[in-house]
Design a protein around this motif. Structure first.
Motif, PDB file in Angstrom:
ATOM      1  N   ALA A  32      -0.958 -12.461 -15.708  1.00  0.00           N
ATOM      2  CA  ALA A  32       0.019 -11.280 -15.191  1.00  0.00           C
ATOM      3  C   ALA A  32      -0.897 -10.201 -14.960  1.00  0.00           C
ATOM      4  N   LYS A  33      -2.193 -10.099 -15.296  1.00  0.00           N
ATOM      5  CA  LYS A  33      -2.860  -8.727 -15.031  1.00  0.00           C
ATOM      6  C   LYS A  33      -3.938  -8.954 -14.055  1.00  0.00           C
ATOM      7  N   THR A  34      -4.580  -7.802 -13.452  1.00  0.00           N
ATOM      8  CA  THR A  34      -5.767  -7.753 -12.707  1.00  0.00           C
ATOM      9  C   THR A  34      -6.797  -6.685 -13.162  1.00  0.00           C
ATOM     10  N   ALA A  35      -7.939  -7.093 -13.008  1.00  0.00           N
ATOM     11  CA  ALA A  35      -9.049  -6.188 -13.106  1.00  0.00           C
ATOM     12  C   ALA A  35      -9.789  -5.568 -12.105  1.00  0.00           C
ATOM     13  N   LEU A  36     -10.458  -4.394 -11.995  1.00  0.00           N
ATOM     14  CA  LEU A  36     -11.247  -4.027 -10.943  1.00  0.00           C
ATOM     15  C   LEU A  36     -12.426  -3.462 -11.588  1.00  0.00           C
ATOM     16  N   VAL A  37     -13.655  -3.747 -11.324  1.00  0.00           N
ATOM     17  CA  VAL A  37     -14.836  -3.237 -11.932  1.00  0.00           C
ATOM     18  C   VAL A  37     -15.845  -2.564 -10.727  1.00  0.00           C
ATOM     19  N   ALA A  90      -5.801   6.860  -6.750  1.00  0.00           N
ATOM     20  CA  ALA A  90      -5.103   5.912  -5.884  1.00  0.00           C
ATOM     21  C   ALA A  90      -5.222   4.382  -6.248  1.00  0.00           C
ATOM     22  N   VAL A  91      -6.333   4.176  -6.855  1.00  0.00           N
ATOM     23  CA  VAL A  91      -6.715   2.577  -7.430  1.00  0.00           C
ATOM     24  C   VAL A  91      -5.943   2.363  -8.540  1.00  0.00           C
ATOM     25  N   ARG A  92      -5.726   3.472  -9.428  1.00  0.00           N
ATOM     26  CA  ARG A  92      -4.799   2.958 -10.635  1.00  0.00           C
ATOM     27  C   ARG A  92      -3.398   2.987 -10.592  1.00  0.00           C
ATOM     28  N   ARG A  93      -2.999   3.993  -9.348  1.00  0.00           N
ATOM     29  CA  ARG A  93      -1.458   3.896  -9.072  1.00  0.00           C
ATOM     30  C   ARG A  93      -0.818   2.945  -8.130  1.00  0.00           C
ATOM     31  N   ARG A  94      -2.038   2.350  -7.150  1.00  0.00           N
ATOM     32  CA  ARG A  94      -1.437   1.589  -6.137  1.00  0.00           C
ATOM     33  C   ARG A  94      -1.417  -0.051  -6.413  1.00  0.00           C
ATOM     34  N   TYR A  95      -2.065  -0.316  -7.699  1.00  0.00           N
ATOM     35  CA  TYR A  95      -2.225  -1.696  -8.006  1.00  0.00           C
ATOM     36  C   TYR A  95      -1.589  -2.016  -9.490  1.00  0.00           C
ATOM     37  N   PRO A  96      -0.495  -2.637  -9.407  1.00  0.00           N
ATOM     38  CA  PRO A  96       0.260  -3.020 -10.532  1.00  0.00           C
ATOM     39  C   PRO A  96      -0.684  -3.540 -11.901  1.00  0.00           C
ATOM     40  N   ASP A  97      -0.283  -3.037 -12.882  1.00  0.00           N
ATOM     41  CA  ASP A  97      -1.131  -3.577 -14.174  1.00  0.00           C
ATOM     42  C   ASP A  97      -2.628  -4.207 -13.955  1.00  0.00           C
ATOM     43  N   ARG A  98      -3.438  -3.130 -13.312  1.00  0.00           N
ATOM     44  CA  ARG A  98      -4.671  -3.529 -13.007  1.00  0.00           C
ATOM     45  C   ARG A  98      -5.458  -2.400 -14.178  1.00  0.00           C
ATOM     46  N   PHE A  99      -6.699  -3.059 -14.700  1.00  0.00           N
ATOM     47  CA  PHE A  99      -7.554  -2.452 -15.504  1.00  0.00           C
ATOM     48  C   PHE A  99      -8.590  -2.123 -14.795  1.00  0.00           C
ATOM     49  N   GLU A 159      -4.772  -8.158   4.501  1.00  0.00           N
ATOM     50  CA  GLU A 159      -3.908  -8.847   3.680  1.00  0.00           C
ATOM     51  C   GLU A 159      -3.744  -8.468   2.232  1.00  0.00           C
ATOM     52  N   ASP A 160      -4.860  -8.329   1.653  1.00  0.00           N
ATOM     53  CA  ASP A 160      -4.950  -7.857   0.128  1.00  0.00           C
ATOM     54  C   ASP A 160      -4.211  -6.140   0.123  1.00  0.00           C
ATOM     55  N   SER A 161      -4.398  -5.504   1.134  1.00  0.00           N
ATOM     56  CA  SER A 161      -4.146  -4.095   0.823  1.00  0.00           C
ATOM     57  C   SER A 161      -2.841  -3.920   1.067  1.00  0.00           C
ATOM     58  N   ARG A 162      -2.124  -4.674   1.860  1.00  0.00           N
ATOM     59  CA  ARG A 162      -0.804  -4.549   2.296  1.00  0.00           C
ATOM     60  C   ARG A 162       0.207  -5.129   1.067  1.00  0.00           C
ATOM     61  N   MET A 163      -0.264  -5.429   0.071  1.00  0.00           N
ATOM     62  CA  MET A 163       0.289  -5.925  -1.085  1.00  0.00           C
ATOM     63  C   MET A 163       0.848  -4.908  -2.027  1.00  0.00           C
ATOM     64  N   LEU A 164       0.248  -3.786  -1.638  1.00  0.00           N
ATOM     65  CA  LEU A 164       0.230  -2.535  -2.725  1.00  0.00           C
ATOM     66  C   LEU A 164       1.807  -2.113  -3.105  1.00  0.00           C
ATOM     67  N   VAL A 165       2.132  -2.052  -4.534  1.00  0.00           N
ATOM     68  CA  VAL A 165       3.282  -1.562  -4.941  1.00  0.00           C
ATOM     69  C   VAL A 165       2.915  -0.631  -5.951  1.00  0.00           C
ATOM     70  N   PRO A 166       3.893   0.315  -6.490  1.00  0.00           N
ATOM     71  CA  PRO A 166       3.758   1.280  -7.601  1.00  0.00           C
ATOM     72  C   PRO A 166       3.494   0.370  -8.778  1.00  0.00           C
ATOM     73  N   SER A 167       2.720   1.222  -9.893  1.00  0.00           N
ATOM     74  CA  SER A 167       2.106   0.612 -10.897  1.00  0.00           C
ATOM     75  C   SER A 167       3.148   1.070 -12.144  1.00  0.00           C
ATOM     76  N   SER A 168       2.736   0.528 -13.313  1.00  0.00           N
ATOM     77  CA  SER A 168       3.697   1.021 -14.386  1.00  0.00           C
ATOM     78  C   SER A 168       2.976   2.373 -14.813  1.00  0.00           C
ATOM     79  N   LEU A 169       1.651   2.824 -14.427  1.00  0.00           N
ATOM     80  CA  LEU A 169       1.607   4.163 -14.844  1.00  0.00           C
ATOM     81  C   LEU A 169       2.180   5.094 -13.932  1.00  0.00           C
ATOM     82  N   GLU A 170       2.693   4.860 -12.702  1.00  0.00           N
ATOM     83  CA  GLU A 170       3.365   5.539 -11.852  1.00  0.00           C
ATOM     84  C   GLU A 170       4.936   5.658 -12.334  1.00  0.00           C
TER      85      GLU A 170
END
Length: 299
Positions: free
Chosen positions: A156-161, A233-242, A52-63
């Motif tokens: 409006a942002k997400t983060a990944l550690v 992959a992780v930086r491009r596939r998740y929008p506005d994620r730090f 469910e979480d993975s299918r929400m992937l959209v292009p990010s601002s980096l891309e």
């Protein structure tokens, strides 16, 4: 840039370690539901909640460039990032993790200031950053986790550690998560789905990728082409994620230096009163001057 924080982390407490699923069930805290859903597989063979979480992937601002991602799509994705069980204020205080309503305003404001300075350096764009210690026991994990939490303050942002300290990982312990898989498992298997190693933390909009199986020679993983692909992959596939990478001390291992070559920035954590200026200078010199953004004094 400099910053002062208190002692390094001493993880305690507990939080439901199951993965993301429907919010109405999560709010009810029905553990039997989580056990059932964790065993269900999607049509792709991925556990239901992770799929469910993975299918929400959209292009990010980096891309696509700043502002190119539809804000409606982003907001809908973030709203769906529900937690099986949220950490309470007492849980957060016990683990020394910041949150917007924390009574420890000094620590909250210091990490907010650090976040603001990094955003200024990055021109407001999302980025990847390596956090490493000038010596073992500097409190790198404490700083990395709280920096990621500060980015997740923004709704409006997400983060990944990502726990890249493969010799002595600790983030999963701090968050009381019992991961079955992690980064090393993904790097070992070219067919592994990233969604399988993404874990909710109990903190809204913050995800963890744990270290996975321990390795004595982690630099072999970090120099691999697959590691480069993973970060892309992780930086491009998740929008506005730090994305914050927690690593071993740069004076003890080449991992942080190697990873900094794959990331946008590198930051040093210096334990207050425990290292000499010479050691700090040597540690900082391990990073490229274009990548190094400064040091945080922790103590």
């Amino acid at each position: 840039m400099t910053e002062q924080n208190n002692k390094a982390e001493k993880p305690q407490g507990s939080v439901d370690d199951q993965l993301t699923a429907r919010s109405n069930e999560a709010e009810q805290g029905d553990e039997s539901y989580w056990l059932k859903k964790n065993n269900e597989l999607s049509k792709d063979g991925v556990p239901y909640s992770e799929w469910e979480d993975s299918r929400m992937l959209v292009p990010s601002s980096l891309e696509l460039g700043p502002g190119a991602v539809d804000r409606y799509v982003i907001s809908k994705q973030i709203v769906r990032m529900q937690e099986p069980r949220r950490l309470t204020a007492d849980d957060m205080d016990e683990r020394r993790i910041i949150y917007p309503e924390s009574r420890n305003r000094q620590m909250v404001n210091r990490f907010r200031d650090l976040r603001t300075k990094l955003l200024e350096v990055a021109g407001g764009n999302n980025f990847t950053i390596v956090v490493s210690g000038a010596s073992p026991g500097a409190g790198t994990s404490f700083v990395a986790l709280n920096l990621a939490a500060a980015f997740a303050f923004d709704q409006a942002k997400t983060a990944l550690v990502i726990d890249c300290n493969l010799r002595d990982p600790s983030l999963h312990t701090t968050l009381d998560i019992m991961p079955e898989t992690g980064l090393t498992d993904f790097l070992d298997d070219p067919d592994y789905d990233i969604a399988r190693i993404l874990y909710p933390t109990g903190i809204p909009r913050l995800r963890l990728i744990p270290a996975g199986s321990r390795r004595e020679t982690p630099s072999e993983f970090f120099t691999s082409f697959r590691m480069k692909q993973f970060l892309q992959a992780v930086r491009r596939r998740y929008p506005d994620r730090f994305i914050v990478l927690d690593t071993a001390a740069v004076t003890e291992s080449p991992d942080a230096r190697i990873l900094s070559e794959l990331c946008d920035y590198a930051m040093l954590v210096v334990p207050h009163g425990q290292t000499t200026p010479g050691v700090i200078e040597q540690a900082a010199s391990a990073f490229s001057s274009e990548k190094f953004v400064g040091a945080v004094i922790n103590g």
